[in-house]
Design an enzyme around this catalytic site. Structure first.
Site, mmCIF file in Angstrom:
data_model
loop_
_atom_site.group_PDB
_atom_site.id
_atom_site.type_symbol
_atom_site.label_atom_id
_atom_site.label_comp_id
_atom_site.label_asym_id
_atom_site.label_seq_id
_atom_site.Cartn_x
_atom_site.Cartn_y
_atom_site.Cartn_z
ATOM 1 N N TYR A 37 -1.921 -0.696 10.549
ATOM 2 C CA TYR A 37 -1.936 -1.023 9.108
ATOM 3 C C TYR A 37 -0.656 -0.531 8.435
ATOM 4 O O TYR A 37 0.018 -1.271 7.716
ATOM 5 C CB TYR A 37 -3.160 -0.364 8.463
ATOM 6 C CG TYR A 37 -3.312 -0.640 6.982
ATOM 7 C CD1 TYR A 37 -3.713 -1.889 6.531
ATOM 8 C CD2 TYR A 37 -3.067 0.351 6.036
ATOM 9 C CE1 TYR A 37 -3.862 -2.142 5.171
ATOM 10 C CE2 TYR A 37 -3.218 0.112 4.680
ATOM 11 C CZ TYR A 37 -3.614 -1.136 4.250
ATOM 12 O OH TYR A 37 -3.751 -1.387 2.904
ATOM 13 N N SER B 212 0.870 -1.184 0.000
ATOM 14 C CA SER B 212 0.000 0.000 0.000
ATOM 15 C C SER B 212 0.901 1.227 0.000
ATOM 16 O O SER B 212 2.058 1.139 0.432
ATOM 17 C CB SER B 212 -0.855 0.007 1.277
ATOM 18 O OG SER B 212 -1.495 1.261 1.450
HETATM 19 P P1 NAP Z 1 -10.937 -6.796 0.331
HETATM 20 O O1 NAP Z 1 -11.928 -6.567 -0.749
HETATM 21 O O2 NAP Z 1 -11.344 -6.628 1.744
HETATM 22 O O3 NAP Z 1 -10.307 -8.247 0.126
HETATM 23 C C1 NAP Z 1 -9.377 -8.759 1.026
HETATM 24 C C2 NAP Z 1 -9.116 -10.215 0.725
HETATM 25 O O4 NAP Z 1 -8.174 -10.716 1.692
HETATM 26 C C3 NAP Z 1 -10.381 -11.054 0.845
HETATM 27 O O5 NAP Z 1 -10.386 -12.058 -0.133
HETATM 28 C C4 NAP Z 1 -10.240 -11.648 2.228
HETATM 29 O O6 NAP Z 1 -10.975 -12.854 2.302
HETATM 30 C C5 NAP Z 1 -8.739 -11.879 2.289
HETATM 31 N N1 NAP Z 1 -8.261 -12.051 3.644
HETATM 32 C C6 NAP Z 1 -8.332 -11.176 4.691
HETATM 33 N N2 NAP Z 1 -7.831 -11.743 5.794
HETATM 34 C C7 NAP Z 1 -7.414 -12.985 5.440
HETATM 35 C C8 NAP Z 1 -6.821 -14.065 6.148
HETATM 36 N N3 NAP Z 1 -6.535 -13.986 7.458
HETATM 37 N N4 NAP Z 1 -6.534 -15.197 5.480
HETATM 38 C C9 NAP Z 1 -6.816 -15.299 4.162
HETATM 39 N N5 NAP Z 1 -7.381 -14.326 3.445
HETATM 40 C C10 NAP Z 1 -7.680 -13.191 4.085
HETATM 41 O O7 NAP Z 1 -9.674 -5.853 0.141
HETATM 42 P P2 NAP Z 1 -8.856 -5.359 -1.162
HETATM 43 O O8 NAP Z 1 -9.104 -3.923 -1.297
HETATM 44 O O9 NAP Z 1 -9.072 -6.268 -2.319
HETATM 45 O O10 NAP Z 1 -7.375 -5.512 -0.576
HETATM 46 C C11 NAP Z 1 -6.421 -6.437 -1.062
HETATM 47 C C12 NAP Z 1 -5.041 -5.982 -0.636
HETATM 48 O O11 NAP Z 1 -4.786 -4.683 -1.164
HETATM 49 C C13 NAP Z 1 -4.857 -5.860 0.877
HETATM 50 O O12 NAP Z 1 -3.595 -6.339 1.260
HETATM 51 C C14 NAP Z 1 -4.939 -4.366 1.120
HETATM 52 O O13 NAP Z 1 -4.247 -3.962 2.279
HETATM 53 C C15 NAP Z 1 -4.324 -3.838 -0.146
HETATM 54 N N6 NAP Z 1 -4.688 -2.459 -0.443
HETATM 55 C C16 NAP Z 1 -6.004 -2.124 -0.608
HETATM 56 C C17 NAP Z 1 -6.335 -0.795 -0.843
HETATM 57 C C18 NAP Z 1 -7.762 -0.348 -1.019
HETATM 58 O O14 NAP Z 1 -7.994 0.870 -1.084
HETATM 59 N N7 NAP Z 1 -8.731 -1.232 -1.137
HETATM 60 C C19 NAP Z 1 -5.321 0.172 -0.914
HETATM 61 C C20 NAP Z 1 -4.006 -0.212 -0.743
HETATM 62 C C21 NAP Z 1 -3.700 -1.545 -0.503
HETATM 63 P P3 NAP Z 1 -11.614 -13.452 3.651
HETATM 64 O O15 NAP Z 1 -12.086 -12.303 4.480
HETATM 65 O O16 NAP Z 1 -12.664 -14.340 3.118
HETATM 66 O O17 NAP Z 1 -10.501 -14.232 4.304
#
Ligand code: NAP
Length: 260
Positions: free
Chosen positions: A156, A143
């Site tokens: 985070y 991120s």
């Molecule tokens: P999201 O829609 O909440 O998806 C997160 C994914 O991670 C889900 O599939 C969730 O599935 C899985 N997950 C969470 N905890 C887990 C665990 N303990 N074991 C296995 N799987 C787990 O979020 P996203 O936006 O796609 O984020 C994906 C990545 O991008 C993250 O690392 C996040 O920090 C990063 N990111 C996101 C943003 C943003 O603005 N969205 C910005 C910068 C970085 P389950 O809950 O079913 O396990």
């Protein structure tokens, strides 16, 4: 077909950015293992990928914060696919904002184990097969909070800074072995994680959902959220043969918010 013959293991593949990366890789011919805790989501994504792309798509129920669960997940993929992954995408993550003095031990540890230790556990499980083959890709979805701080996100941000340290050190360790290790640093992406952030701002400030979303959009010079597909496109470059000269990098996909 840039990834024909490759097997990719994508954590957090049940929705959001991970699902978009799994689809992007499968459309380029990769077999994929899609891992997360919610069985229904990984199954749905795997079935949709198989139906659309005809590749092998393995749904894996796994808690990446638990080393035993990670070991079992990789063992299952080796059994089903007959080999270890060529490409690992450490994408699973959580983001729960809290004032620093309201960040209790549990919330702190949950961020470190889910966002940072998971990257260590999965990379440790995937690396031996990559080194044996002399080809591999590790792509960590960090991120821009891994490069700069922000109020209410100490846990985070600390976890994502840690991911960049791991990325850079491991990249140097395997640089001569045909394995690249990189991070992608998105700004706010149009996923459920950001939707929860918008709800949070609304609850705390009393602003409308549209006004809260506007606050996040205005953090980007482009005044918009990034899409999961834009993040997936960078992951595809890093995974491909053309990306072999890129290692140890942390590439921002954030509309120009952070410029280092
Ligand atoms: P999201 O829609 O909440 O998806 C997160 C994914 O991670 C889900 O599939 C969730 O599935 C899985 N997950 C969470 N905890 C887990 C665990 N303990 N074991 C296995 N799987 C787990 O979020 P996203 O936006 O796609 O984020 C994906 C990545 O991008 C993250 O690392 C996040 O920090 C990063 N990111 C996101 C943003 C943003 O603005 N969205 C910005 C910068 C970085 P389950 O809950 O079913 O396990």
């Amino acid at each position: 077909m840039k990834l024909h013959g490759k097997l990719a293991f994508i954590t957090g593949g049940g929705r959001g950015i991970g699902s978009a990366i799994a689809f992007a890789f499968a459309r380029e011919g990769a077999d994929v293992a899609v891992a997360a805790r919610t069985e229904e989501q990984v199954r749905t994504v795997a079935i949709a990928i198989h139906n659309e792309c005809g590749v092998q798509a393995i749904p894996v129920v796994c808690d990446v914060a638990q080393p035993d669960s990670v070991s079992a997940a990789f063992a299952r993929v080796v059994t089903e696919a007959g080999r270890g992954p060529d490409i690992l995408v450490n994408n699973a993550g959580i983001a729960i904002s809290a004032a620093f003095l309201k960040t209790d031990d549990e919330l702190w540890q949950r961020h470190l184990s889910t966002n940072l230790s998971s990257t260590f556990y999965c990379s440790r499980a995937a690396l031996p097969a990559m080194l044996e083959r002399g080809w591999g890709r590790v792509i960590n979805v960090a991120s821009i909070a891994g490069k700069t701080g922000g109020p209410y996100i100490a846990a985070y941000s600390a976890s994502k800074h840690g991911v960049l340290g791991l990325t850079r050190s491991l990249a140097l360790e395997v640089a001569t072995k045909g394995v690249t290790v990189n991070a992608i640093c998105p700004g706010y992406v149009d996923t459920e994680m950001t939707a929860r952030g918008v709800e949070n701002i609304t609850a705390r400030t009393g602003k409308s959902a549209d006004e809260s979303l506007e606050i996040l959009k205005r953090l980007s010079p482009q005044r918009r959220l990034v899409t999961s597909e834009e993040v997936a496109a960078v992951a595809l470059l890093l995974a491909s043969e053309e990306g072999r000269g890129i290692t140890g990098q942390a590439i921002n996909v954030d509309g120009g918010t952070v410029m280092y």
